[in-house]
Scaffold this motif. Structure first.
Motif, short mmCIF file in Angstrom:
data_model
loop_
_atom_site.label_atom_id
_atom_site.label_comp_id
_atom_site.label_asym_id
_atom_site.label_seq_id
_atom_site.Cartn_x
_atom_site.Cartn_y
_atom_site.Cartn_z
N LEU A 24 24.27 47.42 62.87
CA LEU A 24 24.15 47.53 61.42
C LEU A 24 23.26 46.40 60.89
O LEU A 24 23.42 45.25 61.29
CB LEU A 24 25.54 47.46 60.78
N PHE A 25 22.34 46.75 60.00
CA PHE A 25 21.43 45.76 59.43
C PHE A 25 21.65 45.71 57.93
O PHE A 25 21.85 46.74 57.28
CB PHE A 25 19.98 46.18 59.73
N ASP A 26 21.60 44.51 57.36
CA ASP A 26 21.80 44.34 55.91
C ASP A 26 23.12 44.97 55.47
O ASP A 26 23.25 45.41 54.32
CB ASP A 26 20.65 44.99 55.11
N ARG B 178 11.54 55.91 61.52
CA ARG B 178 12.87 55.64 60.99
C ARG B 178 12.85 54.33 60.20
O ARG B 178 13.39 54.22 59.10
CB ARG B 178 13.86 55.58 62.16
N TYR B 179 12.20 53.32 60.77
CA TYR B 179 12.10 52.02 60.13
C TYR B 179 11.34 52.13 58.80
O TYR B 179 11.76 51.57 57.78
CB TYR B 179 11.38 51.04 61.08
N TYR B 180 10.24 52.86 58.84
CA TYR B 180 9.46 53.10 57.61
C TYR B 180 10.34 53.74 56.54
O TYR B 180 10.34 53.32 55.37
CB TYR B 180 8.25 53.99 57.92
N CYS C 214 4.85 40.99 60.93
CA CYS C 214 6.27 40.84 60.58
C CYS C 214 6.93 42.22 60.45
O CYS C 214 6.88 43.01 61.38
CB CYS C 214 6.43 39.98 59.34
N ASP C 215 7.52 42.57 59.29
CA ASP C 215 8.20 43.87 59.17
C ASP C 215 7.24 45.07 59.21
O ASP C 215 7.60 46.15 59.68
CB ASP C 215 8.96 43.95 57.84
N PHE C 216 6.05 44.88 58.66
CA PHE C 216 5.05 45.96 58.54
C PHE C 216 4.73 46.49 59.95
O PHE C 216 4.40 45.71 60.85
CB PHE C 216 3.81 45.36 57.89
N VAL D 174 5.65 44.53 51.40
CA VAL D 174 5.98 45.21 52.65
C VAL D 174 7.13 44.44 53.32
O VAL D 174 6.96 43.94 54.39
CB VAL D 174 4.78 45.32 53.60
N HIS D 175 8.25 44.40 52.82
CA HIS D 175 8.84 45.10 51.71
C HIS D 175 9.34 44.16 50.61
O HIS D 175 10.00 44.61 49.67
CB HIS D 175 10.03 45.94 52.23
N TRP D 176 9.05 42.86 50.72
CA TRP D 176 9.38 41.89 49.67
C TRP D 176 8.08 41.44 49.00
O TRP D 176 7.00 41.66 49.56
CB TRP D 176 10.13 40.68 50.29
N SER E 270 7.26 41.89 63.99
CA SER E 270 8.40 41.02 64.33
C SER E 270 9.69 41.80 64.58
O SER E 270 10.76 41.22 64.67
CB SER E 270 8.59 39.95 63.25
N HIS E 271 9.58 43.13 64.65
CA HIS E 271 10.67 43.97 65.18
C HIS E 271 10.02 44.97 66.13
O HIS E 271 9.03 45.61 65.75
CB HIS E 271 11.37 44.78 64.09
N GLY E 272 10.59 45.13 67.32
CA GLY E 272 10.10 46.15 68.24
C GLY E 272 8.88 45.69 69.02
O GLY E 272 8.37 44.57 68.82
N HIS F 184 5.88 34.56 57.54
CA HIS F 184 5.27 35.74 56.88
C HIS F 184 6.16 36.29 55.78
O HIS F 184 5.68 36.93 54.85
CB HIS F 184 5.04 36.85 57.91
N HIS F 185 7.47 36.06 55.92
CA HIS F 185 8.45 36.78 55.10
C HIS F 185 9.71 35.92 55.08
O HIS F 185 10.11 35.37 56.11
CB HIS F 185 8.66 38.12 55.79
N ALA F 186 10.32 35.80 53.90
CA ALA F 186 11.45 34.87 53.75
C ALA F 186 12.80 35.46 54.17
O ALA F 186 13.79 34.74 54.21
CB ALA F 186 11.52 34.38 52.31
N GLU F 187 12.86 36.77 54.46
CA GLU F 187 14.17 37.34 54.80
C GLU F 187 14.69 36.67 56.08
O GLU F 187 13.95 36.37 57.01
CB GLU F 187 14.08 38.87 54.98
N GLN F 188 16.02 36.49 56.10
CA GLN F 188 16.60 35.59 57.10
C GLN F 188 16.46 36.05 58.55
O GLN F 188 16.56 35.23 59.47
CB GLN F 188 18.09 35.35 56.78
N ASP F 189 16.23 37.34 58.79
CA ASP F 189 16.08 37.76 60.19
C ASP F 189 14.79 37.20 60.80
O ASP F 189 14.63 37.22 62.02
CB ASP F 189 16.15 39.30 60.33
N HIS F 190 13.88 36.68 59.96
CA HIS F 190 12.65 36.05 60.48
C HIS F 190 12.57 34.57 60.13
O HIS F 190 11.86 33.83 60.80
CB HIS F 190 11.42 36.77 59.92
N SER F 191 13.27 34.17 59.10
CA SER F 191 13.16 32.78 58.66
C SER F 191 14.42 31.97 58.99
O SER F 191 14.43 30.75 58.83
CB SER F 191 12.96 32.73 57.13
FE1 FEO Z 1 12.59 42.21 55.79
FE2 FEO Z 1 12.87 42.13 59.16
O1 FEO Z 1 13.12 41.54 57.41
#
Ligand code: FEO
Length: 389
Positions: free
Chosen positions: A22-24, A188-190, A162-164, A143-145, A219-221, A76-83
């Protein structure tokens, strides 16, 4: 897992989260995910592009054990899964400067309490030399923040996104290679993450046409070693084109609504429409989101509960509204006992969809012959609208 070789100067690091489901606290992850960080070593300086989710901090720190010095950490992105690992990395590497967009800087300071003096804002198109390797930063908001950016490694023609272009897909592969399933994981991710931002993504795709890209490293996959595959897929997904597909998320309490849905499915198929029914009691919302990416029509099936739509059907409508697919037509079928409130509630729950609302079919109790004929008419209208696309 140890760092894995991408090229002589680029190493894939971070964590493969095989068992996360589960994510988020929202998005199902049937195939796990990964949090990719990339170590880039120039002749004079070293940069780490993205970090990892706090759950895999130890793994990343272990992978970096041999690194005495990191000059730049690109966020690239401040969301915690990368930062999320930034606070620990800034302690271990006191000389390191975090590079982010201006907006990203503010978010990193607020979300992770990073010391502002350790974060430097970089402009769109700004470059940073590592000696014989050069990083070029490309701002790509939404993309997406709103704070997101990409990095292009000029000498190796690698675009770090990153997420893109990412996929929630845990794999031991470094490259996508011949694994065609990754396109499905990326779709699915898109659908789950990127779909509401089709317009900005369309603009970013147009900008990328000027770049010579050998690889896309999200940064995923896994890494796209044939970048055209995912760029073309994204062009299709964000385009205005819809397919001859009707998505039917539904729920039924005593069988009447499912009778209407069964009839609708049968009639749509008879008219040559591809149908994707989803029983909401057993549906993975990622599968539903994915089906909505290019479907021309959404029909929600819901009984009336206490004067309104069934909460599960309301959830499906709210999901569609949040993800904003390019759907053109919508309708509702359902059964009620004493109040026919479900249709209005469901249509009102999707104000963000720019759809033509086709006449709903609402039935008191079990459907009779004339009710089923009304469903037939709805199916014929959908098929007619699809034929005119
Ligand atoms: Fe928007 Fe993979 O974090």
């Amino acid at each position: 897992m140890q760092g894995r070789v991408v090229t002589e100067r680029v190493t894939l690091m971070g964590g493969v989260d095989w068992h996360r489901r589960l994510f988020d606290a929202l998005i199902p992850l049937p195939e796990g995910t990964s949090y990719n960080a990339y170590l880039v070593k120039g002749s004079e300086k070293t940069a780490l592009l993205d970090t990892a989710d706090p759950a895999t901090t130890d793994e990343l720190l272990q992978q970096l054990e041999a690194e005495q010095r990191i000059d730049y950490i690109v966020a690239h992105h401040a969301e915690q899964d990368h930062s999320g690992t930034l606070p620990e990395l800034l302690v271990r590497y006191p000389e390191a400067t975090v590079l982010a967009t201006e907006k990203g800087k503010g978010m990193l300071v607020d979300l992770l309490h990073l010391p502002p003096e350790r974060v430097e804002a970089v402009a769109d198109g700004e470059q940073r030399s590592l000696g014989d390797r050069t990083l070029t930063f490309i701002h790509a908001p939404w993309v997406h923040w709103p704070e997101t950016m990409l990095t292009y490694l000029d000498e190796e023609r690698i675009l770090f996104t990153c997420d893109f272009f990412g996929s929630h897909y845990a794999t031991s592969r470094v490259m996508v290679g011949d694994d065609a399933h990754v396109v499905s994981a990326a779709k699915r991710y898109y659908a789950e993450i990127m779909m509401p931002f089709r317009k900005p993504i369309e603009r970013h795709l147009a900008r990328l046409e000027d770049l010579d890209i050998a690889m896309i490293a999200p940064s995923h996959g896994p890494i796209w070693d044939r970048p055209d595959v995912i760029i073309e897929a994204y062009r299709d997904w964000v385009s205005g084109a819809v397919k001859n597909v009707a998505v039917i998320p539904f729920i039924s309490m005593h069988g009447s609504t499912s009778e209407l849905v069964d009839r609708l499915v049968t009639e749509l198929v008879r008219h040559g429409v591809t149908v994707r029914p989803f029983d909401l009691t057993v549906t993975d919302i990622g599968d539903l989101a994915m089906a909505m990416v290019d479907a021309a029509t959404i029909v929600i099936g819901s009984p009336t509960v206490l004067g309104g739509a069934h909460p599960q059907a309301a959830y499906a409508a709210s999901l569609a509204n949040a993800l904003r697919p390019k759907t053109r037509f919508a309708s509702v079928v359902g059964s009620y006992g004493w109040a026919a409130g479900s249709a209005r509630a469901l249509v009102e729950a999707m104000p963000a969809l720019r759809v033509e609302v086709l006449d709903p079919v609402l039935v008191r109790g079990r459907p009779r012959a004339d009710d089923l004929e009304a469903v037939d008419r709805l199916a014929a209208t959908i098929a007619q609208r699809h034929g005119a696309l």
